[in-house]
Design a protein around this motif. Structure first.
Motif, PDB file in Angstrom:
ATOM      1  N   UNK A  14       0.844  -1.197   0.000  1.00  0.00           N
ATOM      2  CA  UNK A  14       0.000   0.000   0.000  1.00  0.00           C
ATOM      3  C   UNK A  14       0.878   1.246   0.000  1.00  0.00           C
ATOM      4  N   UNK A  15       0.250   2.384  -0.264  1.00  0.00           N
ATOM      5  CA  UNK A  15       0.903   3.687  -0.148  1.00  0.00           C
ATOM      6  C   UNK A  15       0.444   4.350   1.142  1.00  0.00           C
ATOM      7  N   UNK A  16       1.411   4.879   1.897  1.00  0.00           N
ATOM      8  CA  UNK A  16       1.120   5.549   3.157  1.00  0.00           C
ATOM      9  C   UNK A  16       1.446   7.038   3.022  1.00  0.00           C
ATOM     10  N   UNK A  17       0.452   7.928   3.101  1.00  0.00           N
ATOM     11  CA  UNK A  17       0.757   9.362   3.105  1.00  0.00           C
ATOM     12  C   UNK A  17       1.533   9.721   4.373  1.00  0.00           C
ATOM     13  N   UNK A  18       2.659  10.418   4.196  1.00  0.00           N
ATOM     14  CA  UNK A  18       3.479  10.777   5.356  1.00  0.00           C
ATOM     15  C   UNK A  18       3.567  12.288   5.565  1.00  0.00           C
ATOM     16  N   UNK A  19       3.167  13.067   4.571  1.00  0.00           N
ATOM     17  CA  UNK A  19       2.994  14.512   4.725  1.00  0.00           C
ATOM     18  C   UNK A  19       2.029  14.971   3.637  1.00  0.00           C
ATOM     19  N   UNK A  79      11.013  13.290  -6.191  1.00  0.00           N
ATOM     20  CA  UNK A  79      10.815  14.536  -5.442  1.00  0.00           C
ATOM     21  C   UNK A  79      11.864  14.684  -4.321  1.00  0.00           C
ATOM     22  N   UNK A  80      12.542  15.828  -4.312  1.00  0.00           N
ATOM     23  CA  UNK A  80      13.558  16.110  -3.299  1.00  0.00           C
ATOM     24  C   UNK A  80      13.047  17.077  -2.225  1.00  0.00           C
ATOM     25  N   UNK A  81      11.873  17.632  -2.429  1.00  0.00           N
ATOM     26  CA  UNK A  81      11.324  18.570  -1.453  1.00  0.00           C
ATOM     27  C   UNK A  81      10.983  17.833  -0.156  1.00  0.00           C
ATOM     28  N   UNK A  82      11.317  18.447   0.966  1.00  0.00           N
ATOM     29  CA  UNK A  82      11.052  17.851   2.288  1.00  0.00           C
ATOM     30  C   UNK A  82      11.624  16.433   2.369  1.00  0.00           C
ATOM     31  N   UNK A  87      13.227  13.446   8.187  1.00  0.00           N
ATOM     32  CA  UNK A  87      11.923  13.065   7.628  1.00  0.00           C
ATOM     33  C   UNK A  87      11.854  11.564   7.387  1.00  0.00           C
ATOM     34  N   UNK A  88      12.947  10.964   6.895  1.00  0.00           N
ATOM     35  CA  UNK A  88      12.962   9.526   6.640  1.00  0.00           C
ATOM     36  C   UNK A  88      12.864   8.732   7.942  1.00  0.00           C
ATOM     37  N   UNK A  89      13.541   9.202   8.979  1.00  0.00           N
ATOM     38  CA  UNK A  89      13.447   8.542  10.284  1.00  0.00           C
ATOM     39  C   UNK A  89      12.002   8.577  10.781  1.00  0.00           C
ATOM     40  N   UNK A  90      11.346   9.710  10.657  1.00  0.00           N
ATOM     41  CA  UNK A  90       9.962   9.816  11.113  1.00  0.00           C
ATOM     42  C   UNK A  90       9.023   8.981  10.241  1.00  0.00           C
ATOM     43  N   UNK A  91       9.358   8.832   8.946  1.00  0.00           N
ATOM     44  CA  UNK A  91       8.567   7.938   8.084  1.00  0.00           C
ATOM     45  C   UNK A  91       8.622   6.508   8.602  1.00  0.00           C
ATOM     46  N   UNK A  92       9.789   6.077   9.041  1.00  0.00           N
ATOM     47  CA  UNK A  92       9.927   4.720   9.574  1.00  0.00           C
ATOM     48  C   UNK A  92       9.034   4.538  10.795  1.00  0.00           C
ATOM     49  N   UNK A  93       8.999   5.541  11.661  1.00  0.00           N
ATOM     50  CA  UNK A  93       8.115   5.457  12.835  1.00  0.00           C
ATOM     51  C   UNK A  93       6.648   5.422  12.421  1.00  0.00           C
ATOM     52  N   UNK A  94       6.296   6.161  11.389  1.00  0.00           N
ATOM     53  CA  UNK A  94       4.914   6.139  10.904  1.00  0.00           C
ATOM     54  C   UNK A  94       4.550   4.763  10.350  1.00  0.00           C
ATOM     55  N   UNK A  95       5.505   4.110   9.687  1.00  0.00           N
ATOM     56  CA  UNK A  95       5.267   2.749   9.201  1.00  0.00           C
ATOM     57  C   UNK A  95       5.041   1.804  10.378  1.00  0.00           C
ATOM     58  N   UNK A  96       5.899   1.907  11.386  1.00  0.00           N
ATOM     59  CA  UNK A  96       5.771   1.030  12.561  1.00  0.00           C
ATOM     60  C   UNK A  96       4.415   1.217  13.231  1.00  0.00           C
TER      61      UNK A  96
END
Length: 314
Positions: A14-19, A79-82, A87-96
């Motif tokens: 699936x796709x997870x919106x992170x921002x 996309x390189x914005x944000x 941000x990648x570390x917080x994406x991992x937490x959002x996945x968890x």
């Protein structure tokens, strides 16, 4: 020697919106009731492949893979914005959190080892173990080794010259800063040419024994576009890390069981990266992959990595 486990398909993706812009592609494979392990890919900008599922026993692991912001199947592509380390570390937490996982094993190679370490230092209580390969510490000296006329260019001067020949101003643009400026510029054809050349230079250095098939697979246009531009973006910004951040913060992860596998003849990320990390984590296990370079697919390295993951569930 341990070989890859057979090909498997995800049982969920699936796709997870992170921002408000980025959506992260996530997939789950293996045994939904097994030990959970997170695979963190390299690059930055490399994305995951079907091969990456095969380091883990699918009967014993719930295998989580994801494509980091802007690469692979994540959106928007390129996309390189944000797009920062934090941000990648917080994406991992959002996945968890999305998958309702209390804690998990973490497996990462190259840039994936960098991100694994930064994540573990931010959330040590969420990490059961670290299995790391081809350590990249994200320091300026590590970037310069490969992309600013450093040691790698002395070992492969012919490959480096072929890269320089693709730059409009040749050696005068042989820095991360100059190449990055071209790759984010308005001339998309030139940006693609430089991205392709950057990727070919790096991937040719990845294996001890030349492997043209490996180079071709890893530098197809779409992969080269995100690999080169993302890498240059992160390197230009010093990987969004403070000076020597990873080594300085190793005290936060000293109690996490950690296995480090590193190729003796790794030209992309020299062996002393692994050695210095091991010294900062005296309880870690450092396995030298003799007769190997940087790639996780080389037989000795593959063997050691699969042994390490098997040990987590034996």
């Amino acid at each position: 020697m341990n070989d890859f486990y057979p090909d498997i398909e995800p049982y969920n993706h699936f796709l997870l919106p992170v921002d408000d812009q980025h959506e992260i592609y996530i997939e789950e494979c293996g045994n939904p009731n097994g030990q959970t392990i997170l695979f963190i890919h390299g690059g930055p900008g490399g994305g995951c492949s079907a091969k990456d599922r095969r380091f883990f026993n699918p009967e014993k692991f719930r295998i989580i893979l994801f494509d980091q912001r802007g690469c692979g199947r994540s959106l928007p592509h390129g996309c390189l914005k944000n797009n920062t380390t934090t941000a990648l570390v917080e994406d991992i937490e959002k996945i968890r959190n999305k998958l309702a996982i209390n804690s998990w094993h973490v497996f990462g190679g190259s840039w994936g080892s960098t991100l694994s370490l930064v994540y573990a230092q931010a959330y040590p209580e969420k990490v059961k173990s670290l299995t790391l390969r081809g350590i990249y510490l994200g320091r300026e000296q590590d970037t310069n080794w490969t992309f600013a006329g450093g040691g790698a260019t002395r070992i492969y001067p012919d490959y480096w010259q072929e890269y320089l020949n693709c730059l409009p101003e040749g050696a005068a643009q042989g820095t991360v800063q100059a190449a990055y400026k071209v790759m984010i510029g308005e001339d998309k054809a030139l940006a693609m040419k430089v991205a392709k050349a950057w990727s070919i230079w790096e991937i040719r250095c990845c294996t001890l024994i030349p492997d043209q098939k490996f180079v071709d697979e890893a530098t197809a246009d779409e992969r080269a576009w995100t690999l080169a531009r993302h890498e240059a973006h992160f390197m230009f910004n010093k990987c969004f890390l403070s000076e020597n951040q990873i080594l300085n913060h190793c005290g936060k992860i000293k109690d996490i069981p950690t296995t480090i596998v590193h190729g003796r003849y790794d030209i992309v990320c020299p062996y002393d990266n692994a050695w210095q990390l091991h010294l900062k984590l005296p309880n870690s296990r450092l396995i030298t992959s003799e007769g190997a370079g940087h790639s996780s697919s080389e037989p000795n390295t593959r063997h050691h990595l699969i042994n390490a993951t098997n040990a987590l569930v034996d």
